[in-house]
Write a protein that holds these residues in place. Structure first.
Motif, short mmCIF file in Angstrom:
data_model
loop_
_atom_site.label_atom_id
_atom_site.label_comp_id
_atom_site.label_asym_id
_atom_site.label_seq_id
_atom_site.Cartn_x
_atom_site.Cartn_y
_atom_site.Cartn_z
N PHE A 42 0.87 -1.18 0.00
CA PHE A 42 0.00 0.00 0.00
C PHE A 42 0.90 1.23 0.00
CE2 PHE A 42 -1.97 3.52 2.30
CZ PHE A 42 -3.17 3.67 1.63
N ARG A 43 0.47 2.24 -0.73
CA ARG A 43 1.20 3.50 -0.67
C ARG A 43 0.24 4.67 -0.72
NH1 ARG A 43 3.98 5.53 -6.12
NH2 ARG A 43 2.39 4.99 -7.65
N TYR A 44 0.56 5.65 0.10
CA TYR A 44 -0.14 6.93 0.09
C TYR A 44 0.86 7.97 -0.38
CZ TYR A 44 -1.56 11.49 1.95
OH TYR A 44 -1.85 12.82 2.08
N PHE A 45 0.47 8.77 -1.37
CA PHE A 45 1.37 9.85 -1.73
C PHE A 45 0.60 11.09 -2.14
CE2 PHE A 45 0.93 7.69 -5.87
CZ PHE A 45 0.73 8.75 -6.74
N THR A 46 1.27 12.21 -1.97
CA THR A 46 0.71 13.48 -2.40
C THR A 46 1.73 14.19 -3.27
OG1 THR A 46 -0.31 15.57 -1.67
CG2 THR A 46 1.53 14.73 -0.37
N GLU A 47 1.23 14.89 -4.29
CA GLU A 47 2.07 15.73 -5.14
C GLU A 47 1.50 17.13 -5.13
OE1 GLU A 47 3.62 12.40 -8.38
OE2 GLU A 47 2.27 14.01 -9.02
N ALA A 48 2.39 18.11 -5.04
CA ALA A 48 1.95 19.50 -4.99
C ALA A 48 2.80 20.35 -5.93
CB ALA A 48 2.03 20.03 -3.57
N HIS A 49 2.14 21.24 -6.66
CA HIS A 49 2.82 22.24 -7.48
C HIS A 49 2.66 23.58 -6.76
CE1 HIS A 49 2.09 19.69 -11.38
NE2 HIS A 49 2.98 19.17 -10.55
N LEU A 50 3.77 24.22 -6.48
CA LEU A 50 3.75 25.47 -5.73
C LEU A 50 4.44 26.57 -6.51
CD1 LEU A 50 4.67 22.96 -3.54
CD2 LEU A 50 3.97 24.75 -1.96
N ALA A 51 3.92 27.79 -6.39
CA ALA A 51 4.50 28.95 -7.05
C ALA A 51 4.19 30.18 -6.21
CB ALA A 51 3.97 29.09 -8.48
N GLN A 52 4.70 31.31 -6.65
CA GLN A 52 4.50 32.57 -5.92
C GLN A 52 3.25 33.27 -6.45
OE1 GLN A 52 7.91 35.32 -5.20
NE2 GLN A 52 6.69 36.77 -6.39
N PRO A 53 2.25 33.50 -5.60
CA PRO A 53 1.03 34.15 -6.07
C PRO A 53 1.20 35.66 -6.19
CG PRO A 53 0.83 33.67 -3.74
CD PRO A 53 2.17 33.11 -4.18
N ASP A 54 0.40 36.27 -7.07
CA ASP A 54 0.38 37.73 -7.14
C ASP A 54 -0.66 38.26 -6.16
OD1 ASP A 54 -2.12 37.30 -8.29
OD2 ASP A 54 -1.39 37.55 -10.35
N GLY A 55 -0.96 39.54 -6.26
CA GLY A 55 -1.90 40.14 -5.32
C GLY A 55 -3.29 39.58 -5.38
N TYR A 69 7.56 24.83 -8.18
CA TYR A 69 7.97 23.63 -7.44
C TYR A 69 7.10 22.43 -7.78
CZ TYR A 69 11.15 26.10 -4.24
OH TYR A 69 12.19 26.81 -3.70
N HIS A 70 7.72 21.25 -7.83
CA HIS A 70 7.02 19.97 -8.00
C HIS A 70 7.47 19.05 -6.87
CE1 HIS A 70 7.17 21.91 -11.92
NE2 HIS A 70 6.19 21.16 -12.34
N VAL A 71 6.62 18.91 -5.86
CA VAL A 71 6.98 18.20 -4.64
C VAL A 71 6.18 16.91 -4.53
CG1 VAL A 71 6.97 18.32 -2.12
CG2 VAL A 71 7.63 20.33 -3.46
N HIS A 72 6.87 15.83 -4.20
CA HIS A 72 6.25 14.51 -4.05
C HIS A 72 6.65 13.94 -2.69
CE1 HIS A 72 4.99 10.43 -5.60
NE2 HIS A 72 5.81 10.06 -4.62
N LYS A 73 5.64 13.49 -1.91
CA LYS A 73 5.92 12.81 -0.64
C LYS A 73 5.12 11.52 -0.61
CE LYS A 73 5.74 13.10 4.39
NZ LYS A 73 5.34 13.89 5.58
N GLU A 74 5.79 10.42 -0.27
CA GLU A 74 5.15 9.11 -0.31
C GLU A 74 5.38 8.38 1.01
OE1 GLU A 74 5.68 5.10 -3.05
OE2 GLU A 74 5.64 7.08 -4.01
N THR A 75 4.35 7.65 1.45
CA THR A 75 4.44 6.83 2.66
C THR A 75 4.04 5.41 2.30
OG1 THR A 75 3.87 8.73 4.05
CG2 THR A 75 3.68 6.54 5.05
N ASP A 76 4.86 4.45 2.72
CA ASP A 76 4.61 3.05 2.40
C ASP A 76 3.87 2.38 3.55
OD1 ASP A 76 4.94 0.60 0.88
OD2 ASP A 76 6.42 0.01 2.37
#
Length: 346
Positions: free
Chosen positions: A188-201, A212-219
């Motif tokens: 079993f695996r749980y993972f999340t992926e997030a794309h992050l950037a700097q927002p304007d006003g 950013y392209h961030v991936h975190k996975e838990t087994d």
């Protein structure tokens, strides 16, 4: 059987025979009348009572349950609008895929169990109040999530795994309950992926210099720590350039998040060792408008392991100095230049 009447027969089934569990069938014959009969010698099974509580702690009718038999792939999806449902499951191991929804407040609590064991009559409570909102952050404190994915994946005794995946604009309103059960490594695996950037006003990403392209996975389980944090030093830095394909193409969008006037460059950061499907498109209208002038998408995932440069929406063929080839040289006051006019974009 008298004409226009009826008759009664008693049928006895002895299920102590040496045979498999399941359905056994037969026929009662009365002259030319055949009455089919059957008996189910049930596999060892037990009642599982599920109480589903909403975000206020009261029983709710806006939920979904799915038990998947891990060793003998079969799904069971019980439901009762009262919020309490009893289902009969064969003895064994099950993957539980469940969610509870609050429509009015636009909230969804995801409550999965990697390995729920049924060995007797039991009661299970799913409480939306135990779910928490995942988060993602990086070293740049102003970075915000512009796109995210939540995935729950369980291996079963079948060629393909089962589970659920949620493709969401951000984590707002999506909550996850840490699991109380654990599966064996690699099951079993749980993972999340997030794309992050700097927002304007206005909260959009029209001026961000990075992506950013961030991936975190838990087994083996759904973790208690639902924050996906990635330090710059642990990510691969990728410089990307986005070109205008036509004079009408005024805006360029990366992965449906960052949208800026063309041409522009981004400093991108990727979790290494993870296959990423990314893309780019150019538009003649505002960042959220249409029509699209052109698009370029990776249909084969890219995995980054070291810093590099990528180019988006450049011409397929064009003039270029080919790396590794001596294209220009000087001898005294003379210059010799060999410029390939039909060089592939790569």
């Amino acid at each position: 059987v008298p004409a226009g009447g009826q008759a009664t027969a008693t049928v006895t089934s002895d299920t102590r025979v040496d045979g498999p569990d399941g359905i056994y069938s037969g026929v009662v014959l009365a002259g030319d009348v055949r009455t089919p009969i059957e008996v189910n010698r049930e596999v060892e099974s037990y009642n599982v009572k599920v109480d589903v509580l909403g975000f206020t702690g009261a029983p709710t009718d806006t939920y979904s349950l799915r038990f998947v038999d891990i060793d003998h792939p079969k799904g069971f999806a019980p439901y009762d609008p009262s919020g309490t449902v009893v289902t009969r499951l064969p003895k064994g191991r099950f993957y539980l895929d469940a969610w509870i929804q609050d429509v009015a407040n636009r909230k969804l609590a995801i409550e999965d169990e990697p390995e729920y064991v049924v060995a007797g009559d039991t009661t299970l409570t799913l409480d939306a109040r135990e779910a928490r909102q995942p988060t993602a952050h990086v070293d740049k404190p102003e970075a915000k999530v512009g796109h995210a994915v939540l995935t729950f994946e369980r291996r079963i005794n079948a060629p393909d795994p089962t589970g659920a995946s949620y493709d969401i604009p951000d984590y707002e309103g999506f909550l996850v309950r840490p699991s109380t059960t654990t599966a064996a490594p690699g099951q079993f695996r749980y993972f999340t992926e997030a794309h992050l950037a700097q927002p304007d006003g206005a909260g959009a990403f029209t001026t961000s210099p990075y992506f950013y392209h961030v991936h975190k996975e838990t087994d083996g389980r759904v973790p208690t720590d639902l924050d996906a944090y990635a330090a710059d030093k642990d990510l691969v830095r990728v410089h990307s350039d986005q070109a205008a394909t036509t004079p009408a193409a005024r805006y360029g969008m990366r992965d449906w998040v960052v949208s800026r006037p063309l041409p522009y460059s981004l400093e991108e950061y990727y979790t290494p060792g993870v296959p990423w499907l990314t893309g780019s498109l150019t538009q003649s209208e505002s960042p959220t408008g249409f029509p699209i002038e052109s698009s370029q998408t990776d249909f084969v995932p890219r995995t980054y392991s070291q810093p590099t440069t990528v180019r988006w929406n450049y011409g397929v063929f064009g003039p270029a100095f080919v790396p590794g080839v001596r294209s220009a040289q000087r001898l005294g006051d003379q210059l010799a230049v060999s410029l390939n006019l039909y060089t592939g974009q790569g």
